[in-house]
Design an enzyme around this catalytic site. Structure first.
Site, PDB file in Angstrom:
ATOM      1  CG  ASP A 273      -1.864   1.140   1.310  1.00 12.36           C
ATOM      2  OD1 ASP A 273      -2.737   1.215   0.426  1.00 12.36           O
ATOM      3  OD2 ASP A 273      -1.740   1.959   2.228  1.00 12.36           O
TER       4      ASP A 273
ATOM      5  CD  GLU B 135      -2.515   2.418  -3.380  1.00  9.82           C
ATOM      6  OE1 GLU B 135      -3.537   3.101  -3.516  1.00  9.82           O
ATOM      7  OE2 GLU B 135      -1.890   2.356  -2.310  1.00  9.82           O
TER       8      GLU B 135
END
Length: 783
Positions: A446, A499
Site C-alpha cells: 500500500d 500501489e
C-alpha cells in the site's frame, strides 16, 4: 524491610483486576505459574542458610524496573563461599530452594528479594517452593537459564539480515533443559529497563525484569510454566524516567480490540495445500492468468469468522472464476474504520475474526479450491497509539527522529525509518513471514508513492531533502529493493504488487537492473495501473454524446502499457467517499447504466494487464461500499424485483473469467508489446475501440467495444492472419457479447460464424462486416 505503598494502582492500565492473591496496600507482583501446590510443611523442614546480599543499589534497580542485567543478580551464582541464590518473589511468605542435595530456606532481604548462600558444591539445577497465604507452590526459576536467543540470532539482528526475525523476537513456547515455559524477546535499545507484564503476574512486572543482550538492543527473559494463550505486554522504563506499557511488535496473536495485549501463540495447523504450494513455486505472475476479487474480509459477510468464511468465500470465488482473492489488511489494527490500513500488530492476524490458525484454515481452504491469496501490506506508516510502535522505548525508534520525516500528513500517522537497519529488518522479515507462515501468494504493498518521495503531500518548507538535495527517499528505495529481492528469493511463486500512483521509473524492473536515474528497479512483480483506472473511469462517466471528445482517455494507456507489468484495479478506493459504485458512475437510465458497466468490464478484461474488481461490483451494487454492512447481497434474492438485472452482471463476470482463462491471448503475453495491436483506436466519432491480442502460438483474439447507444450494422473490422490463406476465408466466432440477453442486454450480436474476406482493413490482411451491439463489448476468436 521496605513496606512503602505501591507506586502504581492495583488495577493495571488495561483495566483488568489483579488476582485475589494480591494484597491491597502492598507492592504487587507475586503471581507466578502454579504447576503444583502442597501444604506448607508437607516435607522435612528445610535448612536455613546465610543471606547472599547483592552489591549496594542492586535491589533498588531491580525493584525500580531499570536493571539491565537482572540475571547477574538473580538466579544461582557460584562464589568461593558457596552457591549464592537470589529469588525475587514480592509478597511471598517463604522461599525454599529444592535441590538434589537438599532443601534450603532463603532469607528475605527486602522488597521481595530472597537470598541464600548454599553449601559449596550444591547443584545449580534446582526448583523453588514459594509460600503465599499458607500454601506452597512448586515453581521453576527463570533466572537460572541461559538466553533463549543464540549468538547467530544476535549477529543477524545486528546486521539487519535476520530473515526469520519472528523466530528470535516475540514470545515463544520453549522447553529449556526439560523445563517448559515461554521465552520473551523485544528490541528496545533506548530503554533503561524492560519487564514482562501479563495475566500471569497480575499485570505487574516486579518479579519479571528482562536482561539486556548487549549492543543488540534486545531484552530477553524465559518465564517457566506459562504457555499458549498467555496475555502479556512489555513494561518499559525510559531514559527520562517514564514507564510505558507496550504490546509486542512481533506478537503472533493479539487480544480482541479494543483490548490491546499481545497473546502467546503456537500454531498447530496441519496444512493440506502441498500440491498448491509445489505448483506455485514453478509459476510467475506475468505469463499466467490473474483475475483478482478484492475483499474486505470483515464485511464480505458481516459476522462470519475465518472458519465460517472458509466455508463460503472459496466456493463463491471459484464459482465466479476469479483466480485470486486480495484481502484488505488482515493484520491487527485498533480502529475498524481504518479498514486495516493503520496496523499495530504487523505479525498478528486480527482477532476480530478468530485465531491465527483460523486464518491459516481460510488460506488452506482457498488453496484447496485452486484460488491464490494476496494480502494488503502496509509498510508505509503506522498509527500513534500509545500501546504500539510509536516512540516504542520512549524515543523515536521505528519512526525517524526528524519530525518532518516522521509525520505522515495524510493520515495522522508515523512513517517508518527505512534507514535504520533493525527497522528495515523488521519489515523485510514481516513480508517473508506472511508468505512462509501463512502461505499467502502475494503482497499488495500500500501507498508506495508516499514512501518514495520525501515531499509527498507536504507543503514547501515542510520536508527535508535527501543528501543530494532531492526529493527521493533513497532509504525507502533500498528497503523496497531488499524486501522484493528477499521475498522472491525465499518464496518462489509469490508475487509483490505495488500501489504506486506516480511515474517512478522501474517499479517492476529487477533490482539489479540499471535505470536512467542511476539505480536499479524496485523489484515488484506487478504495479497497479492507476493511470488506466483514472482515465477510463473519467471517460465512461461522460454521456455517450460527449465521449468522442475524451477518446484519448481510453487509448492513452497503451502508450505506456509495457513500461511496467500492470494490474488494472477497480478497487475499494473507487467506490467510497462519494465516488459512487461502479454502476452508479455510469450515465443514463438503469438499463444504460448496466449496459455501460458490462461494456466497460468487457473492455477491461481484454485490455493488457491483470485485473482486479472489488466486492459488490461483480453484481452491479448501486450503493457505495459500507464497511459496516458490506455488499448488498439482498439484491440477488429471488424475491427482489430487480434481482435478474444484478444476476445478469454477475453472470457476465463469471463468463468473462471463464473465457479469459480459456484464451491465453488475454494473459499469456501481458508484458510483450508485440502481442497487442490496435485495429482502430481512432474511431472517436463512433465511440468505438477495436484491437487484437495474440498468444504464444500466434492465435489471435479480437475485441470490439462500442461505447455509444447506437447499433453499428455492417461495421467492417480488420482481422489478422490465421493461416496460410492470410486470413481470407477464415471463420470467426463471437465468443463473448456483453449485450447478450442472458446478461440483461438487448440481444444484438452475431450468433452465426463470421466469414473473413480478403479485403484489407485496419492494417490487417482480411476483414469482415459485423453487427456491433449498443453499449457493448464483443470478443471474436478464430473458429
Amino acid at each position: 524491610m521496605n513496606q512503602s505503598e505501591p507506586t502504581r494502582p492495583n488495577t493495571p492500565s488495561n483495566g483488568k483486576p489483579l488476582p485475589a492473591t494480591f494484597r491491597a496496600g502492598k507492592r504487587s507482583g507475586l503471581v507466578q505459574p502454579r504447576p503444583e501446590a502442597a501444604p506448607v510443611g508437607a516435607t522435612a523442614a528445610p535448612r536455613r542458610v546465610p543471606a547472599a546480599a547483592p552489591a549496594p543499589g542492586e535491589v533498588e534497580r531491580l525493584v525500580g524496573g531499570w536493571h539491565h542485567d537482572p540475571h547477574g543478580v538473580l538466579g544461582a551464582h557460584p562464589t568461593p563461599e558457596g552457591l549464592a541464590v537470589r529469588v525475587l518473589r514480592p509478597l511471598a511468605e517463604r522461599v525454599v530452594v529444592e535441590t538434589a542435595d537438599g532443601r534450603y530456606q532463603l532469607d528475605h532481604l527486602q522488597d521481595g528479594l530472597f537470598t541464600g548462600l548454599l553449601p559449596t558444591g550444591t547443584a545449580s539445577d534446582y526448583r523453588l517452593r514459594v509460600s503465599y497465604d499458607g500454601t506452597e507452590h512448586l515453581q521453576q526459576d527463570g533466572y537460572r537459564f541461559l538466553p533463549t536467543l543464540t549468538g547467530a540470532d544476535l549477529h543477524l539482528i545486528g546486521e539487519g539480515r535476520h530473515e526469520q526475525l519472528w523466530r528470535a523476537l516475540g514470545s515463544h513456547v520453549r522447553t529449556v533443559d526439560g523445563v517448559t515455559g515461554t521465552g520473551f524477546a523485544v528490541w528496545a535499545p533506548n530503554a533503561s529497563g524492560v519487564r514482562v507484564i501479563g495475566d500471569f503476574n497480575g499485570w505487574n512486572g516486579l518479579a519479571h525484569p528482562m536482561r539486556s543482550l548487549g549492543a543488540s538492543g534486545v531484552w530477553e527473559l524465559f518465564v517457566p510454566g506459562i504457555g499458549d494463550g498467555t496475555h502479556y505486554k512489555y513494561e518499559i522504563a525510559t531514559r527520562d524516567g517514564r514507564t510505558l506499557q507496550k504490546a509486542d511488535p512481533l506478537a503472533r496473536a493479539a487480544e480482541l480490540p479494543p483490548a490491546t495485549a499481545s497473546v502467546v501463540h503456537t500454531s498447530t495447523h496441519d496444512w493440506h495445500d502441498q500440491a498448491w504450494m509445489e505448483r506455485r513455486a514453478g509459476l510467475t505472475a506475468h505469463d499466467r492468468p490473474m483475475s483478482v476479487y478484492e475483499v474486505h474480509l470483515a464485511s464480505w459477510r458481516p459476522g462470519l469468522t475465518y472458519r465460517e468464511l472458509a466455508a463460503e468465500l472459496p466456493a463463491y470465488v471459484r464459482d465466479l472464476g476469479f483466480t485470486h482473492v486480495e484481502l484488505m489488511p488482515v493484520m491487527e489494527h485498533p480502529f475498524g474504520g481504518s479498514w486495516g490500513y493503520q496496523v499495530t500488530g504487523f505479525y498478528a492476524p486480527t482477532a476480530r475474526l478468530g485465531s491465527p490458525d483460523d486464518f491459516r484454515h481460510l488460506v488452506d481452504s482457498l488453496h484447496q479450491h485452486g484460488i491464490g491469496l494476496i494480502v494488503d501490506w502496509v509498510p508505509a506508516h503506522f498509527p500513534k497509539d500509545d500501546f504500539a510502535l510509536a516512540r516504542f522505548d520512549g524515543e523515536p525508534l521505528y519512526e525517524p527522529a526528524d519530525p518532518q520525516r516522521a509525520e505522515h500528513p495524510d493520515w495522522g500517522t508515523l512513517e517508518f525509518d527505512y534507514g535504520r537497519t533493525e527497522v528495515r529488518n523488521f519489515l523485510v522479515a514481516n513480508a517473508v513471514y506472511w508468505a512462509e507462515e501463512f502461505h499467502v501468494d502475494g503482497l499488495r504493498v500500500d501507498a508506495v508513492a508516499s514512501m518514495l518521495y520525501l515531499d509527498y503531500s507536504r507543503e514547501h518548507g515542510g520536508w527535508s531533502p535527501n543528501e543530494h538535495g532531492g526529493r527521493e527517499n533513497w532509504d525507502a528505495v533500498r528497503f523496497l529493493q531488499e524486501m522484493n529481492a528477499t521475498v522472491y528469493r525465499r518464496c518462489p511463486g509469490v508475487v509483490t504488487v505495488a500501489e504506486e500512483s506516480t511515474a517512478w521509473d522501474g517499479v517492476t524492473r529487477p533490482t539489479d537492473s540499471v535505470q536512467q536515474h542511476g539505480h536499479g528497479g524496485l523489484g515488484f512483480g506487478l504495479k497497479w495501473n492507476m493511470g488506466w483506472m483514472h482515465d477510463s473511469l473519467e471517460y465512461i462517466q461522460h454521456e455517450p454524446i460527449h465521449r468522442k471528445y475524451h477518446h484519448d482517455e481510453m487509448t492513452f494507456s497503451m502508450v505506456y502499457a509495457y513500461s511496467e507489468n500492470y494490474l488494472l484495479p477497480i478497487s475499494h478506493d473507487e467506490v467510497v467517499h462519494g465516488k459512487r459504485s461502479l454502476v452508479s458512475k455510469m450515465p443514463g437510465d438503469w438499463w444504460q447504466q448496466r449496459a455501460n458497466t458490462r461494456a466497460y468490464l468487457g473492455y477491461m478484461w481484454a485490455h493488457p494487464g491483470k485485473q482486479l474488481l472489488f466486492m459488490g461490483q461483480e453484481f452491479a451494487q448501486g450503493a457505495e461500499w459500507d464497511h459496516e454492512t458490506g455488499p448488498q447481497w439482498w439484491l440477488l434474492r429471488p424475491d427482489w424485483p430487480a434481482a435478474g438485472d444484478h444476476r445478469g452482471v454477475q453472470d457476465l463476470v463469471r463468463d468473462l473469467n471463464r473465457v479469459y482463462l480459456d484464451c491465453p491471448a488475454l494473459w499469456q503475453r501481458d508484458t510483450d508489446p508485440t502481442a497487442f495491436s490496435w485495429l482502430d483506436g481512432h474511431a472517436a466519432e463512433d465511440n468505438l475501440f477495436s484491437f487484437v491480442r495474440y498468444d504464444r502460438s500466434g492465435r489471435p483474439l479480437v475485441c470490439v467495444s462500442n461505447f455509444s447507444p447506437v447499433v453499428r450494422e455492417e461495421y467492417r473490422v480488420g482481422l489478422p492472419a490465421t493461416g496460410a490463406a492470410g486470413g481470407a476465408d477464415s471463420r470467426w466466432l463471437e465468443i463473448l457479447n456483453t449485450d447478450a440477453e442472458v446478461y440483461g442486454g438487448s440481444g444484438v450480436g452475431n450468433p452465426d460464424p463470421l466469414k473473413a474476406d480478403p479485403t484489407p482493413w485496419n492494417g490487417q490482411p482480411a476483414s469482415t462486416e459485423l453487427t456491433v451491439p449498443p453499449l457493448a463489448t464483443i470478443w471474436l476468436a478464430p473458429a
